[in-house]
Design a protein around this motif. Structure first.
Motif, PDB file in Angstrom:
ATOM      1  N   MET A  40       0.840  -1.208   0.000  1.00  0.00           N
ATOM      2  CA  MET A  40       0.000   0.000   0.000  1.00  0.00           C
ATOM      3  C   MET A  40       0.874   1.257   0.000  1.00  0.00           C
ATOM      4  O   MET A  40       0.556   2.249  -0.664  1.00  0.00           O
ATOM      5  CB  MET A  40      -0.926   0.016   1.213  1.00  0.00           C
ATOM      6  N   ALA A  41       1.980   1.181   0.738  1.00  0.00           N
ATOM      7  CA  ALA A  41       2.899   2.328   0.783  1.00  0.00           C
ATOM      8  C   ALA A  41       3.507   2.572  -0.593  1.00  0.00           C
ATOM      9  O   ALA A  41       3.686   3.723  -1.021  1.00  0.00           O
ATOM     10  CB  ALA A  41       4.005   2.074   1.815  1.00  0.00           C
ATOM     11  N   ARG A  42       3.814   1.485  -1.334  1.00  0.00           N
ATOM     12  CA  ARG A  42       4.321   1.621  -2.708  1.00  0.00           C
ATOM     13  C   ARG A  42       3.307   2.338  -3.586  1.00  0.00           C
ATOM     14  O   ARG A  42       3.658   3.232  -4.365  1.00  0.00           O
ATOM     15  CB  ARG A  42       4.608   0.242  -3.319  1.00  0.00           C
ATOM     16  N   PHE A  43       2.052   1.910  -3.451  1.00  0.00           N
ATOM     17  CA  PHE A  43       0.997   2.531  -4.258  1.00  0.00           C
ATOM     18  C   PHE A  43       0.855   4.012  -3.916  1.00  0.00           C
ATOM     19  O   PHE A  43       0.770   4.860  -4.800  1.00  0.00           O
ATOM     20  CB  PHE A  43      -0.348   1.820  -4.055  1.00  0.00           C
ATOM     21  N   GLU A  44       0.823   4.321  -2.635  1.00  0.00           N
ATOM     22  CA  GLU A  44       0.637   5.716  -2.216  1.00  0.00           C
ATOM     23  C   GLU A  44       1.774   6.601  -2.725  1.00  0.00           C
ATOM     24  O   GLU A  44       1.557   7.735  -3.161  1.00  0.00           O
ATOM     25  CB  GLU A  44       0.532   5.803  -0.688  1.00  0.00           C
ATOM     26  N   ALA A  45       3.004   6.073  -2.670  1.00  0.00           N
ATOM     27  CA  ALA A  45       4.157   6.853  -3.150  1.00  0.00           C
ATOM     28  C   ALA A  45       4.061   7.095  -4.663  1.00  0.00           C
ATOM     29  O   ALA A  45       4.326   8.201  -5.149  1.00  0.00           O
ATOM     30  CB  ALA A  45       5.455   6.116  -2.810  1.00  0.00           C
ATOM     31  N   ALA A  46       3.658   6.048  -5.403  1.00  0.00           N
ATOM     32  CA  ALA A  46       3.506   6.193  -6.858  1.00  0.00           C
ATOM     33  C   ALA A  46       2.388   7.174  -7.194  1.00  0.00           C
ATOM     34  O   ALA A  46       2.498   7.983  -8.120  1.00  0.00           O
ATOM     35  CB  ALA A  46       3.227   4.829  -7.488  1.00  0.00           C
ATOM     36  N   LYS A  47       1.315   7.091  -6.414  1.00  0.00           N
ATOM     37  CA  LYS A  47       0.177   7.994  -6.641  1.00  0.00           C
ATOM     38  C   LYS A  47       0.593   9.446  -6.410  1.00  0.00           C
ATOM     39  O   LYS A  47       0.252  10.337  -7.213  1.00  0.00           O
ATOM     40  CB  LYS A  47      -0.964   7.608  -5.692  1.00  0.00           C
ATOM     41  N   GLU A  48       1.346   9.714  -5.349  1.00  0.00           N
ATOM     42  CA  GLU A  48       1.785  11.088  -5.062  1.00  0.00           C
ATOM     43  C   GLU A  48       2.703  11.618  -6.163  1.00  0.00           C
ATOM     44  O   GLU A  48       2.623  12.785  -6.548  1.00  0.00           O
ATOM     45  CB  GLU A  48       2.499  11.135  -3.696  1.00  0.00           C
ATOM     46  N   LYS A  49       3.562  10.738  -6.681  1.00  0.00           N
ATOM     47  CA  LYS A  49       4.453  11.154  -7.766  1.00  0.00           C
ATOM     48  C   LYS A  49       3.630  11.474  -9.017  1.00  0.00           C
ATOM     49  O   LYS A  49       3.883  12.473  -9.707  1.00  0.00           O
ATOM     50  CB  LYS A  49       5.462  10.050  -8.078  1.00  0.00           C
ATOM     51  N   ALA A  50       2.619  10.650  -9.301  1.00  0.00           N
ATOM     52  CA  ALA A  50       1.756  10.875 -10.464  1.00  0.00           C
ATOM     53  C   ALA A  50       0.983  12.180 -10.316  1.00  0.00           C
ATOM     54  O   ALA A  50       0.836  12.942 -11.287  1.00  0.00           O
ATOM     55  CB  ALA A  50       0.789   9.706 -10.632  1.00  0.00           C
TER      56      ALA A  50
END
Length: 538
Positions: A40-50
């Motif tokens: 979930m942390a991976r997803f959240e980090a990718a989402k913030e970058k996007a």
């Protein structure tokens, strides 16, 4: 030191860091994960970058094309932050214990299908947006994203090839040079480089290896070489060469403000070719007398959906206003062939260069054509506008175009929309058009010869096919005879004639074109001052 050789399409020397541009590979694998919290942390980090990238794209679009067009990136940010979208991804990761890439992919598929099932056209259109934001996140997650907005500045881009839809995204002030494995001197990579006045190599024997990322390189546009990790001696020699090239460019500044006139007193109209609003600065900086080719299709290439009348109007109005009364010739959209756009849903063709493209699309999908014409005629009130139509091969096409134009003008007059006087012209891009130019000329105000397509159709050589470069002769007598015939027939019936293709900047042909009686040459902004100097010596 590594040395690789290519074909130079614009001279000059660039020194800087390499940025390897690779198309994202978004193949998604389904994998079980043990640590769902970490996933979930991976997803959240990718989402913030996007989200950060989308914010940057919104600000760029706001500056380049206005608020209405920029709103798409605002919508993308809202969709990426949507609670239902995020809850679905969270559910797949935490309850099904799946990897983030798979969770985003499955959510994207489900939401896109839901939108497509709706009756409302606007909501159906959101399916493509969902897929777009999801692909962006997946690219970040799997580390395959090498996007234009991710570029540091300034850089030398190394790529396999660059499509028009990719080049239109680049921040022009972040590019030092372009180096591609594929392409040709007439490719859009080459045209972009010439517009921006930066060194460029095509058909380069270079590996598209991310190991080159960030390494120092030198691109020598005079010899067609790129030096990777140059030694001290090479670096010093290239710095001196760059200084000399910069000095020569500075000397050309003396041509600013001077007339484009031959020694015998013949004036040639010297205009510039552009792809969008962002190129007007280069036109003005290089003192062109006007714009001889505004490639309006780049407005379409830069959108996720058909650009509205208002978006197009604002773009055309901006260019006309900034040119302050100087002539601006806008080509109606030349979509098709190598300029493919997903939302046009064009059929797959065995030979797209000879297929459904340009005016053939406009005359069979009149709603798109009328929208563009309305925007153009509304913008005509803000400057000196000429419109030209690409890929014409018959009088019948011109007749139908002029009927549609009159209908559009009547609509706008009823709405009390202000309009200016507009010249109408056609592009001569096929041997057919050149051969019957005596029949076409009485129906138009001008011809503009598109030598890129005219050359490939006359010689039956695909201008994008690098393996045929040794057979391609842009000075072929057949091409020159067709140009001569076109100029003569234009003048015979009171039309003027120009060249807007790449041959217009071929200094070896400048004197010949003047002898033929050419009225106008339109070239990439970076060639303007050099060509003015050449004309003044003829």
């Amino acid at each position: 030191m590594i040395v690789r050789e290519g074909k130079s399409v614009f001279k000059g020397v660039a020194i800087g860091k390499i940025f390897v541009y690779k198309k994202a590979d978004n193949a998604v694998k389904k994998e079980t994960v043990a640590d769902t919290a970490a996933e979930m942390a991976r997803f959240e980090a990718a989402k913030e970058k996007a989200l950060g990238q989308l914010k940057g794209l919104y600000e760029k679009a706001l500056k380049d094309v206005g608020e209405e067009e920029a709103m798409i990136f605002d919508v993308h940010q809202m969709l990426l932050d949507d609670p239902d979208y995020n809850d679905s991804i969270k559910d797949i990761i935490e309850n099904e214990k799946m990897n983030a890439e798979y969770a985003v992919f499955m959510t994207s598929e489900q939401f896109a299908a839901m939108f497509l099932s709706m009756d409302d056209d606007y909501m159906r259109g959101r399916a493509a947006d969902i897929k777009d934001i999801s692909e962006r996140v997946i690219s970040i997650l799997n580390g395959s994203q090498v996007s234009p907005e991710a570029m540091p500045e300034p850089v030398i881009i190394v790529a396999e090839d660059l499509a028009p839809s990719e080049t239109v995204q680049f921040e022009k002030d972040k590019l030092l040079a372009l180096v591609t494995q594929k392409g040709s001197s007439n490719s859009h990579t080459a045209i972009l480089a010439r517009t921006m006045n930066i060194p460029s190599l095509v058909t380069t024997n270079i590996e598209i290896d991310t190991a080159y990322d960030g390494r120092t390189a030198i691109v020598d546009g005079f010899t067609g070489l790129i030096y990777i990790d140059p030694d001290e001696e090479t670096m010093e020699k290239m710095k001196e060469k760059k200084a000399r090239a910069d000095e020569q460019r500075a000397l050309l500044q003396e041509m600013k403000g001077k007339e484009t006139v031959t020694l015998s007193g013949k004036h040639i109209h010297l205009y510039s070719n552009i792809g969008g609003i962002q190129d007007v600065d280069a036109v003005l900086e290089n003192d062109a007398e006007g714009i001889g080719l505004f490639r309006s299709e780049f407005l379409y290439l830069g959108c996720d959906d058909y650009p509205s009348e208002e978006v197009q109007f604002e773009a055309y109005k901006t260019v006309l206003s900034r040119m302050n009364g100087k002539k601006v010739i806008i080509r109606t959209m030349d979509i098709g062939a190598d300029k493919q756009i997903d939302y046009f849903n064009l059929p797959k063709e065995d030979n797209p260069a000879l297929g459904y493209r340009a005016i053939r699309i406009c005359l069979t999908r009149e709603d798109i054509f009328r929208t563009q014409l309305r925007a153009l005629y509304r913008a005509s009130a803000y400057g000196t506008l000429s419109i030209m139509f690409p890929m014409i091969i018959s009088v019948k096409e011109i007749t139908r175009i002029k009927e549609i134009v009159e209908e559009v003008k009547l609509e706008l007059a009823r709405e009390e929309q202000p309009m200016g006087e507009v010249e109408l012209g056609i592009m001569i891009e096929t041997p057919a058009a050149a051969v019957i130019s005596d029949l076409l000329a009485p129906h138009v105000d001008f011809f503009s010869i598109g030598t890129n397509d005219l050359s490939q159709y006359t010689l039956a050589i695909d201008r994008q096919n690098q393996s045929l470069d040794s057979f391609f002769d842009p000075h072929h007598e057949a091409i020159l005879r067709l140009i001569q015939l076109t100029i003569e027939n234009a003048h015979k019936y009171g039309a003027w004639c120009g060249i807007c293709g790449e041959l217009g900047a071929d200094m070896e042909l400048t004197a010949k074109f003047i002898q033929m009686g050419i009225d106008e040459l339109s070239v990439s902004p970076g060639y303007t001052l050099e060509l003015r100097k050449r004309i003044r010596e003829c």
